[in-house]
Every structure is written in C-alpha cells, then in structure tokens.
Design a protein around this motif. Structure first.
Motif, mmCIF file in Angstrom:
data_model
loop_
_atom_site.group_PDB
_atom_site.id
_atom_site.type_symbol
_atom_site.label_atom_id
_atom_site.label_comp_id
_atom_site.label_asym_id
_atom_site.label_seq_id
_atom_site.Cartn_x
_atom_site.Cartn_y
_atom_site.Cartn_z
ATOM 1 N N VAL A 178 -6.096 -1.271 3.126
ATOM 2 C CA VAL A 178 -5.058 -2.181 3.610
ATOM 3 C C VAL A 178 -5.268 -2.484 5.088
ATOM 4 N N MET A 179 -5.669 -1.482 5.860
ATOM 5 C CA MET A 179 -5.901 -1.678 7.294
ATOM 6 C C MET A 179 -6.981 -2.729 7.535
ATOM 7 N N ASN A 180 -8.053 -2.654 6.758
ATOM 8 C CA ASN A 180 -9.151 -3.597 6.923
ATOM 9 C C ASN A 180 -8.737 -5.013 6.529
ATOM 10 N N ALA A 181 -8.023 -5.141 5.409
ATOM 11 C CA ALA A 181 -7.643 -6.476 4.925
ATOM 12 C C ALA A 181 -6.584 -7.113 5.806
ATOM 13 N N GLY A 184 0.813 -1.208 0.000
ATOM 14 C CA GLY A 184 0.000 0.000 0.000
ATOM 15 C C GLY A 184 0.845 1.255 0.000
ATOM 16 N N PHE A 185 1.907 1.267 0.816
ATOM 17 C CA PHE A 185 2.796 2.421 0.870
ATOM 18 C C PHE A 185 3.557 2.591 -0.448
ATOM 19 N N ALA A 186 3.894 1.478 -1.108
ATOM 20 C CA ALA A 186 4.622 1.553 -2.381
ATOM 21 C C ALA A 186 3.793 2.275 -3.445
ATOM 22 N N THR A 187 2.478 2.059 -3.440
ATOM 23 C CA THR A 187 1.635 2.765 -4.417
ATOM 24 C C THR A 187 1.630 4.270 -4.146
ATOM 25 N N LEU A 188 1.709 4.667 -2.877
ATOM 26 C CA LEU A 188 1.779 6.087 -2.548
ATOM 27 C C LEU A 188 3.105 6.687 -3.012
ATOM 28 N N LEU A 189 4.198 5.922 -2.853
ATOM 29 C CA LEU A 189 5.503 6.393 -3.316
ATOM 30 C C LEU A 189 5.505 6.570 -4.834
ATOM 31 N N MET A 235 -6.153 7.092 8.351
ATOM 32 C CA MET A 235 -7.126 7.953 7.693
ATOM 33 C C MET A 235 -6.472 8.955 6.754
ATOM 34 N N ALA A 236 -5.137 8.921 6.629
ATOM 35 C CA ALA A 236 -4.453 9.881 5.785
ATOM 36 C C ALA A 236 -4.769 9.678 4.314
ATOM 37 N N TYR A 237 -5.059 8.432 3.915
ATOM 38 C CA TYR A 237 -5.361 8.154 2.509
ATOM 39 C C TYR A 237 -6.280 6.950 2.450
ATOM 40 N N LYS A 238 -7.166 6.926 1.450
ATOM 41 C CA LYS A 238 -8.186 5.883 1.413
ATOM 42 C C LYS A 238 -7.606 4.494 1.205
ATOM 43 N N THR A 239 -6.477 4.378 0.493
ATOM 44 C CA THR A 239 -5.882 3.048 0.341
ATOM 45 C C THR A 239 -5.332 2.535 1.667
#
Length: 614
Positions: A575-578, A156-161, A567-571
């Motif tokens: 990821v938190m839920n999964a 998830g963080f990689a997609t933000l990068l 809550m900083a980003y919807k992705t």
C-alpha cells in the motif's frame, strides 16, 4: 524485587531472542537469512551443549520439528488454497460489483469496500485481497479525481482487522493457537474469539471510514502518470450471448462505466455508428479499445469472444489453442526489417503457424483507422504490438522467433470456469475446521489436493504460492519459542514483568502485555513476537492464578496490531508503494488505531473472560 538470574541455557536463549528482534529489523538482512541464523545458532548450541532436565535432553533436531509442525502445514496449505481462489478469478466479480457501486455513492462504497476486504481476509491471506482491491481503488481515484490517499491505507488496514477474527486469518493467529496447544492449553477453535475481534474491528472500521480520509494529506499516486498500452479489439457476440436482441445501451450498462464502444461491425457492412438504440445480433463485432486486462474482463462480463474465426464470431474448436488449461496472454512487438512488415495476419495464417490467436492490436502514435474491418485485415507495421493468447509453451517458443519480440507483459489467465468450484473447496475447508470435524492442517491440505485434481490450479501455481520467507520465519519462531519454554526462559521473563509491574491487577497485566506485543510487532516480525509472547502469557497467567486463554488472546491481538509502521506487515509495504505514503503517514493514522484497539480489547477481554482485580 528482580528475581535471581535464570540458568545459563535460559539466559543464552533470552539473549538470542533479543538478537532475533534486532536481526528482524535490519534492512540489509533478509528475513529468511535472519531466521536461518537463529535456527542454526539454536541447533549448533544445543547440540554442543545439550540442556538436560528430569524429562530428558533438548537437542538440535528438536528445533527442526517446526518443518513438520501442524502450524506450518496449515499456513502453507492455506497460502496455496488462497492462491487457487485468486488463480480462478473467484474474487473478481466482487471487485466489479464494488466498482459499479462507486458510481452511485462513493462514501457508501468506501465503507462496503472496507467491510468486504475485512470479511474476505478473515478466511484468505490478505496479500491477494490487497492486490485485488489496489487497482480497483486506484482506478476509482483517477476517474473521479478523488483523494486516493484516503482510500488505499484504510483498505490495507481493514484486511489486517479482518485477519484477527479467525484462527486462519493470519499465520500469526495459527502460530499463537498452535504454540498454546503445545503447552497443554485447550485448543482455540476457529471462531472462539470472534466476538471481541468483531467488536474491536467494527470500531476500527468506523475510524478508517470516517476519520482517516479526513486526516490523510493527499498524495500523488505512483500510478497516476503511467500510460498502459491501449489495444483495439473486436468483441464478437455468439449465439448464446445474453446481449443478442438487446440494445447497445444494455451492453454499455452491463459492461460498466469503463466500457467504450467505438463502432459495430455487422457482416460485410461497414462499421455502424454506435447509437444506443441499435439492437445487437449474433455475429456483431463491438469495436473496443482498452488495456489487456480490461479487454479480457469485458470478454467475460459481456459473454462474447475476442477471437473470431474468419470474422464471423464462431466459437473456437478443439484444434485451436484456447482449449489448453495453462492459458496466458502476452504482448509481442513486430520487429523492423522482418517479412511481417506490410502483411496481414490473415495472409500469414498466424494461428496455424504459431499456435496462438491475436486478440487485439496496438499501434503507437495514433489509433487504428475506423475503416479497418477486422484484425485479420490489418497490415502490420514495425512497432505494432499484438495482444496474443495461447498455451504457456507456445508463448515460450515464440520467444525464440527472430521476427517477434515478446514483451514482459505476460499474464496468466484465470481458470474462470473453475471459480465456483474453488469457492466451494474453500467453504468446505472453513466448515470442516469450524465444526471440529477436521483440524485446519488436515482440511486445508485436503483442500490443496482438491484444488489440484479438479484443475483449479496446477503444481506450478502451488509452488508459486509458497513463501520461503514465511516458512523460515515460522520455523525459526517455533524453535525459539520452544527453547524459551523448555529452558524456562519464558517463565523468567514473566517473573521480571510481574516484579516490574509491582504486582498490578490481572486486567492491568493483560493490558500491559497486549501493549508490549503491539509495540514489538511494529518493529520486528509479528510471527516472532507472537511465538515469543505466547509462553510469556501462559507463565504470567499461571503466576497470577488466572485462566491462560485471555492472556494468550492478548498476545494474538497485540501481535496483529501492525498499523504504526510500513515494515510491520508486507501489505503495508504494498500500500505504501502504490499510494506514495511515507513513514509519518503510518504513524499519523496507525498509532491512533493501535490505541483504539488496545483500549477496546483491554476492556473487552477481562469482561468476557471474567478476569477481575485482586
């Protein structure tokens, strides 16, 4: 020394900006509602009390220009085009290739997954990218009994990068670039800041690959206890299938390690034992059991068909429903006490009666007997669940039948044959925008038109791709940014920051501005943070006598450091839920990543743009 108070309009706009930061963090107030509150307040306030300058007045209608702003047009068009990529299944081959790589080297596969997720997210909204990779990584974790917590959050963080590398990577980037251009700055082109973004992103990827899996405690997957329905299906080989003449071992290799073949039906002969050395022939039917999604994947990978005409594996002709463009698969249950009980699908003439074809069947409690030759010969029982495929309208009509119960597991099938065309359209959008031939708002809108007229997606798909939350947040953010700029509220904030900093050197001011944006983006909307921060960045650069572009990029990078809170980003929430992560997991892994990126970019930006101390 603190500067004197600003004019009354600027003071009220600054107060409204502070209110916006509070509203955007309220859990019981949606972002759409908070955005509309800000927009309406600005409109009513400036209509009743116009702000007059030598250049003219600022009125209510000025704040609604965001609905026609090129930034919003580009964001919406890119959301639709990105959905077209997903709708055609163009990214699925990448997922299958990565799944095969996991069997060879999990460590190398994780790195490849992070790099691929980042690369794709540089050009496509990262939400569908996360949706694509989540089930892949969950499946790998369950199958290998490895720590999924060390995979999902890094992905998830990689997609933000990756999203920070281009102007179209995120809506935040587009907003910053557009607001800066509105203020008279040179328009920042698609790849203008890729060097600092790529360097910082590479360091971030290494941290996600080598450190996060080792510091993340293991969490039990949210999906670990689920038991999706397993259907029994006959996958027939047609004349043009590449498996004809090959062995069963070749089919298993092509299908991947998830494929299990429980038998082979050949003509009128009984089921053959699935020995690896058996050579496959035209019309052979492979007996497979799996979930609906996996069955359709095997149908595509093995280039066979789950539908057989009279059990011979003949292709479907124009009279059958698979020719429609709006294909869906659905699960329907046979209800107790109907005329269907004890009858076969063949005797019911199911295709002619309902305009749908049956791909597979599930019977709870025990697997179907191996002596069953074809699905058409199975006698239905109450509680049987049929996996059917057909046009959307036919499935909707089936819901009105009293003999069946259509379950909620209805899935739109991708327009797989359009996948190469969708990728070409996306590539054309990127190239025309990157070369400056067309602005991104125009090239992306043209791409939407091509997606629709070429059949890659429908208008129904296009409207589904749009997010009212994104639209209203963007419009409200643009309106607030415009008010801050035109009332000189942004200039006043810049003066306050400069006075508090004790007139620190330009590199220190740039670093402090980026850190402030990083803190704000993890507590409020990143789009609002970006639009509020951009005018401040331009004002600070002007008062310091420095070029504005690196300060604008400091806002862009800081507003994208959405790693420290879920809550900083919807992705992050997906990821938190999964992965069953908690707030502390994001602090544990996200805060160090923010510090790494902030420190790296604080060194890179002054060096690359020639900013030195006094």
């Amino acid at each position: 020394m603190i500067p004197p108070p600003p004019n009354i309009h600027a003071a009220l706009v600054l107060a409204l900006a502070m209110l916006a930061l509070v509203l955007f963090t309220r859990k019981n107030l949606s972002l759409e509602t908070a955005s509309l509150i800000i927009l309406v307040t600005l409109a009513i306030g400036f209509e009743l009390f116009p702000y007059r300058t030598e250049q003219g007045s600022l009125h209510a209608l000025d704040f609604f220009h965001g609905f026609g702003h090129e930034a919003l047009i580009a964001v919406c068009a890119l959301m639709i085009v990105g959905h077209g990529i997903v709708r055609t299944g163009a990214l699925e081959p990448i997922g299958r290739a990565l799944a095969r790589l996991w069997a060879i080297s999990p460590q190398l596969s994780l790195l490849t997954t992070l790099l691929m997720a980042a690369l794709i997210s540089a050009f496509i909204n990262n939400v569908p990218v996360v949706v694509l990779f989540l089930p892949l990584l969950i499946s790998v974790a369950l199958r290998t009994r490895s720590n999924a917590s060390g995979m999902l959050l890094p992905m998830g963080f990689a997609t933000l990068l990756g999203g920070t590398c281009t102007t179209i990577g995120t809506s935040t980037n587009l907003l910053v670039v557009s607001v800066a251009a509105d203020m008279g700055l040179r328009r920042i082109e698609m790849f203008d800041f890729i060097i600092p973004a790529a360097i910082a992103g590479s360091i971030g990827i290494l941290y996600l690959w080598l450190v996060v899996p080792r510091i993340m405690p293991e969490r039990k997957l949210a999906l670990a206890d689920t038991s999706p329905r397993i259907f029994t299906a006959n996958l027939a080989l047609l004349e043009n299938s590449p498996l004809v003449g090959k062995t069963l071992a070749d089919a298993l290799k092509k299908g991947g390690q998830n494929l299990r073949i429980h038998g082979i039906r050949r003509g009128d002969s009984p089921l053959a034992k699935p020995l690896p050395s058996i050579r496959l022939q035209v019309g052979d039917q492979l007996i497979i059991r799996d979930t609906p999604e996996k069955l359709k994947e095997f149908e595509s990978v093995l280039e066979g068909t789950l539908y057989q005409d009279d059990g011979q594996g003949s292709p479907v002709d124009e009279t059958h429903p698979l020719r429609a463009d709006d294909q869906q698969i659905a699960e329907i249950a046979v209800i107790q006490g109907t005329y269907l009980h004890g009858r076969t699908l063949g005797s019911l003439r199911f295709v002619d009666r309902y305009g749908l074809i049956v791909l597979a069947i599930h019977r709870a409690g025990k697997p179907l007997q191996k002596r069953i030759e074809t699905i058409a010969d199975i006698r239905l029982q109450a509680g049987d669940i049929l996996l059917v495929q057909g046009p959307r309208d036919q499935i909707a009509q089936l819901k009105r039948e009293k003999d069946f119960l259509v379950l909620d597991a209805t899935i739109d099938l991708p327009y797989a044959q359009k996948a190469p065309l969708a990728m070409l359209i996306m590539l054309a959008i990127i190239l025309t925008a990157a070369t400056g031939l067309l602005p991104i708002a125009i090239s992306a809108t043209g791409g939407v038109l091509l997606m629709i007229v070429s059949g890659c997606m429908t208008w129904r798909d296009a409207t589904r791709a749009l997010s009212r939350q994104v639209i209203l947040v963007v419009v409200a953010s643009l309106a607030l940014g415009s008010a801050l700029l035109k009332t000189d509220g942004a200039g006043y904030l810049a003066e306050v920051l400069l006075s508090i900093s004790g007139h620190a050197s330009p590199p220190v001011m740039l670093s402090g501005l980026m850190l402030l944006m990083a803190v704000l983006t993890n507590t409020v909307s990143n789009n609002a943070t970006a639009v509020i921060g951009t005018p401040i960045a331009v004002s600070i650069a002007s008062q310091l006598g420095q070029p504005a572009e690196p300060f604008v990029l400091a806002v862009l990078f800081g507003a994208n450091m959405s790693f420290a809170t879920p809550m900083a980003y919807k992705t992050n929430l997906l990821v938190m839920n999964a992965g069953r992560y908690n707030f502390r997991d994001f602090l544990r892994t996200g805060v160090p990543l923010v510090i790494i990126l902030w420190a790296t970019l604080s060194l890179l930006l002054p060096y690359l743009y020639g900013i030195t101390g006094r």
